[in-house]
Scaffold this motif. Structure first.
Motif, mmCIF file in Angstrom:
data_model
loop_
_atom_site.group_PDB
_atom_site.id
_atom_site.type_symbol
_atom_site.label_atom_id
_atom_site.label_comp_id
_atom_site.label_asym_id
_atom_site.label_seq_id
_atom_site.Cartn_x
_atom_site.Cartn_y
_atom_site.Cartn_z
ATOM 1 N N VAL A 343 0.833 -1.194 0.000
ATOM 2 C CA VAL A 343 0.000 0.000 0.000
ATOM 3 C C VAL A 343 0.877 1.257 0.000
ATOM 4 O O VAL A 343 1.861 1.344 0.743
ATOM 5 C CB VAL A 343 -0.948 0.001 1.229
ATOM 6 N N PRO A 344 0.586 2.230 -0.859
ATOM 7 C CA PRO A 344 1.376 3.472 -0.890
ATOM 8 C C PRO A 344 1.263 4.225 0.442
ATOM 9 O O PRO A 344 0.168 4.375 0.991
ATOM 10 C CB PRO A 344 0.724 4.273 -2.026
ATOM 11 N N LEU A 345 2.372 4.700 0.941
ATOM 12 C CA LEU A 345 2.384 5.414 2.224
ATOM 13 C C LEU A 345 1.529 6.672 2.182
ATOM 14 O O LEU A 345 0.962 7.087 3.199
ATOM 15 C CB LEU A 345 3.823 5.776 2.608
ATOM 16 N N SER A 346 1.417 7.281 1.013
ATOM 17 C CA SER A 346 0.657 8.527 0.891
ATOM 18 C C SER A 346 -0.831 8.327 1.148
ATOM 19 O O SER A 346 -1.560 9.299 1.383
ATOM 20 C CB SER A 346 0.850 9.130 -0.500
ATOM 21 N N THR A 347 -1.303 7.072 1.119
ATOM 22 C CA THR A 347 -2.732 6.796 1.337
ATOM 23 C C THR A 347 -3.025 6.286 2.745
ATOM 24 O O THR A 347 -4.154 5.877 3.035
ATOM 25 C CB THR A 347 -3.239 5.755 0.321
ATOM 26 N N THR A 348 -2.030 6.289 3.619
ATOM 27 C CA THR A 348 -2.204 5.671 4.938
ATOM 28 C C THR A 348 -2.426 6.669 6.070
ATOM 29 O O THR A 348 -2.588 6.263 7.221
ATOM 30 C CB THR A 348 -0.977 4.812 5.291
ATOM 31 N N ASP A 349 -2.431 7.948 5.766
ATOM 32 C CA ASP A 349 -2.578 8.967 6.809
ATOM 33 C C ASP A 349 -4.052 9.256 7.079
ATOM 34 O O ASP A 349 -4.563 10.343 6.792
ATOM 35 C CB ASP A 349 -1.852 10.252 6.402
ATOM 36 N N ASN A 350 -4.753 8.266 7.627
ATOM 37 C CA ASN A 350 -6.168 8.433 7.962
ATOM 38 C C ASN A 350 -6.529 7.478 9.096
ATOM 39 O O ASN A 350 -5.849 6.472 9.320
ATOM 40 C CB ASN A 350 -7.064 8.192 6.742
ATOM 41 N N PHE A 351 -7.608 7.793 9.794
ATOM 42 C CA PHE A 351 -8.005 7.029 10.982
ATOM 43 C C PHE A 351 -8.279 5.570 10.636
ATOM 44 O O PHE A 351 -7.843 4.661 11.357
ATOM 45 C CB PHE A 351 -9.256 7.653 11.601
ATOM 46 N N GLU A 352 -9.013 5.315 9.546
ATOM 47 C CA GLU A 352 -9.425 3.951 9.207
ATOM 48 C C GLU A 352 -8.220 3.050 8.987
ATOM 49 O O GLU A 352 -8.190 1.906 9.453
ATOM 50 C CB GLU A 352 -10.303 3.979 7.951
ATOM 51 N N PHE A 353 -7.204 3.553 8.296
ATOM 52 C CA PHE A 353 -6.014 2.737 8.071
ATOM 53 C C PHE A 353 -5.237 2.525 9.365
ATOM 54 O O PHE A 353 -4.872 1.401 9.712
ATOM 55 C CB PHE A 353 -5.109 3.375 7.017
ATOM 56 N N GLN A 354 -4.979 3.606 10.085
ATOM 57 C CA GLN A 354 -4.096 3.535 11.242
ATOM 58 C C GLN A 354 -4.682 2.766 12.413
ATOM 59 O O GLN A 354 -3.943 2.099 13.155
ATOM 60 C CB GLN A 354 -3.721 4.961 11.681
ATOM 61 N N HIS A 355 -6.018 2.844 12.586
ATOM 62 C CA HIS A 355 -6.627 2.219 13.760
ATOM 63 C C HIS A 355 -7.392 0.930 13.451
ATOM 64 O O HIS A 355 -7.796 0.226 14.379
ATOM 65 C CB HIS A 355 -7.565 3.215 14.448
ATOM 66 N N VAL A 356 -7.604 0.631 12.166
ATOM 67 C CA VAL A 356 -8.357 -0.577 11.817
ATOM 68 C C VAL A 356 -7.555 -1.465 10.868
ATOM 69 O O VAL A 356 -7.123 -2.553 11.227
ATOM 70 C CB VAL A 356 -9.731 -0.222 11.193
ATOM 71 N N TYR A 357 -7.336 -0.989 9.640
ATOM 72 C CA TYR A 357 -6.729 -1.837 8.613
ATOM 73 C C TYR A 357 -5.323 -2.294 8.979
ATOM 74 O O TYR A 357 -4.969 -3.468 8.805
ATOM 75 C CB TYR A 357 -6.693 -1.110 7.277
#
Length: 463
Positions: A343-357
């Motif tokens: 997954v590209p790092l530029s798409t990971t700065d969000n709550f759903e990714f950091q706390h769930v996915y």
């Protein structure tokens, strides 16, 4: 028996996550009982549900390849919460395999004649009417901030709504149901997009086929024109609900379905649809400019949709997973681990990714790419070939129908079902760009229903 097949699939709640969703739904034991009853009543039909040697060989090949690939992926990932694990993946995959067989078998045993076909579709559409009246329309009122049905919607959701696994501070159903929490219509499905798939891919093609051929379908109406009017209105109700569901999938499905409807329709209906489309586009453009709710809805779910980082990142990661494992894929249940690697790092700065996915696993947010990433070309090429082969047979039968000695009503029925099938395949292919879960009961029942009809027509043409 045929009258229960589609209506029972509306109750999509699954009662455990340890098995494939379909085998934990109420439809599964009902279908098993129907199969046993049909075999008891008609023992000679047993041979109709014995798979062909080719089907057995293909299933065996699929399982051997998948077990080897899952074993390889397990050796690479080890025990991790990011995957379902080799044993659990095998159990779930076995459930999906059983589901496909049961769906095929129940259609084989119950739908024999044209009368059975008509009863199957009528019961499905009548069931849909009750589903809309008792479930979807009350939910729509809640989305317009009318509190009258609030308690009712939560109660039926508690009984019948299918839920995803949720985590702390991330719960679609925290207020009692998806609708009261998210403000979007979902029926009994876990999200709004899945209701859009159900209505747009399963039921709307039926009405497109019926109206495109202008046939008499309902026995309680006196004139063919009355049938046509009612079915056209029914189709427009579904299209309107696809918009009200407030999901990109629903809006785009409605648009594509409308274009297909106009393409298949007879000249009179086609011009009506074209003029209605022109008027509708003009009114929608004015509403977009003048009405705040319409403006915000179209921006939020179509023109300027926000929060798409995870879908974009997941889609890119799935594509990379497939490209790095093109032949065999990574195995069912193991894509999540490889998505997080790609997954590209530029798409990971969000709550759903950091706390769930990132903590519990990344779901496949594009089924089409997910199939290729999971199963590889070794499985997908034969699967696509079989589908295109069936479509080619369908078009061939469509153009050879004139060779059969049929009256106008019979000809319209056959043409209508062929149109419905092709429309369903196109809409399902489009929806697979996102998430559709084509192995759920209603999709499998409809696919095998259309397939059996094509085979019956081929047999009549050979006589």
């Amino acid at each position: 028996m045929v009258n229960f097949l589609l209506p029972i699939t509306f109750f999509s709640k699954n009662y455990t996550n340890s098995l494939a969703e379909t085998v934990t739904m109420v439809a599964f034991p009902v279908f098993l009982v129907i199969i046993l009853l049909q075999l008891y009543r008609y023992p000679n039909r047993l041979k109709s549900i014995v798979p062909s040697k080719m089907a057995i060989y293909l299933t065996g090949f699929f399982w051997i390849v998948q077990l080897l690939v899952m074993a390889w992926s397990y050796g690479k990932t080890g025990e991790t919460i990011l995957t379902t694990g080799i044993i659990h993946s095998g159990i779930i995959l076995a459930g999906w395999t059983v589901t496909v067989y049961v769906a095929w078998a129940v259609i084989q045993l119950t739908i024999i004649t044209e009368r059975d076909e008509r009863a199957f579709l009528k019961s499905g559409l009548i069931g849909l009417i009750f589903y809309l009246l008792l479930t979807v329309f009350p939910q729509i009122t809640v989305t317009f901030n009318l509190s009258f049905f609030h308690h009712y919607v939560n109660e039926i959701a508690h009984l019948f709504e299918r839920h995803w696994r949720m985590h702390a501070n991330y719960n679609f159903y925290a207020n009692g149901s998806y609708v009261t929490t998210e403000g979007r219509v979902n029926g009994f499905e876990p999200e709004a997009a899945f209701l859009a798939n159900l209505l747009g891919v399963v039921y709307l093609p039926i009405l497109i086929g019926l109206t495109a051929t202008g046939q008499k379908f309902w026995s309680w109406t006196k004139k063919k024109g009355t049938d046509q009017f009612l079915n056209v209105v029914f189709a427009f109700v579904i299209i309107m609900i696809l918009f009200l569901a407030k999901t990109t999938t629903g809006i785009l499905t409605a648009g594509i379905a409308y274009l297909l409807w106009a393409f298949w329709a007879n000249k009179k209906l086609r011009w009506t649809l074209v003029w209605l489309a022109v008027i509708g586009v003009v009114l929608l453009a004015v509403a977009y400019l003048k009405v705040g709710v319409i403006h915000n809805t179209l921006n939020q779910f179509l023109f300027a949709k926000q929060g798409t980082d995870n879908r974009l990142g997941g889609t890119i990661a799935l594509a990379l997973t497939f490209l790095t494992h093109p032949i065999f894929g990574v195995g069912y249940g193991f894509t999540s681990y490889f998505i997080l690697q790609n997954v590209p790092l530029s798409t990971t700065d969000n709550f759903e990714f950091q706390h769930v996915y990132s903590q519990f696993g990344y779901p496949n947010l594009s089924d089409f790419l997910g199939w290729f990433a999971s199963f590889g070309l070794i499985i997908m090429i034969p699967a696509i070939w079989l589908l295109f082969r069936l479509l080619a047979r369908t078009f061939l039968v469509k153009y050879r129908l004139s060779q059969l000695n049929l009256n106008e009503e019979q000809m319209a029925w056959h043409r209508g079902l062929i149109i419905s099938f092709i429309t369903m395949v196109v809409l399902a292919a489009f929806s697979s760009i996102f998430v559709i879960q084509v192995f759920l009961w209603p999709y499998l029942l409809m696919f095998f229903f259309y397939r059996k009809h094509i085979i019956r027509l081929e047999e009549e043409l050979q006589q």
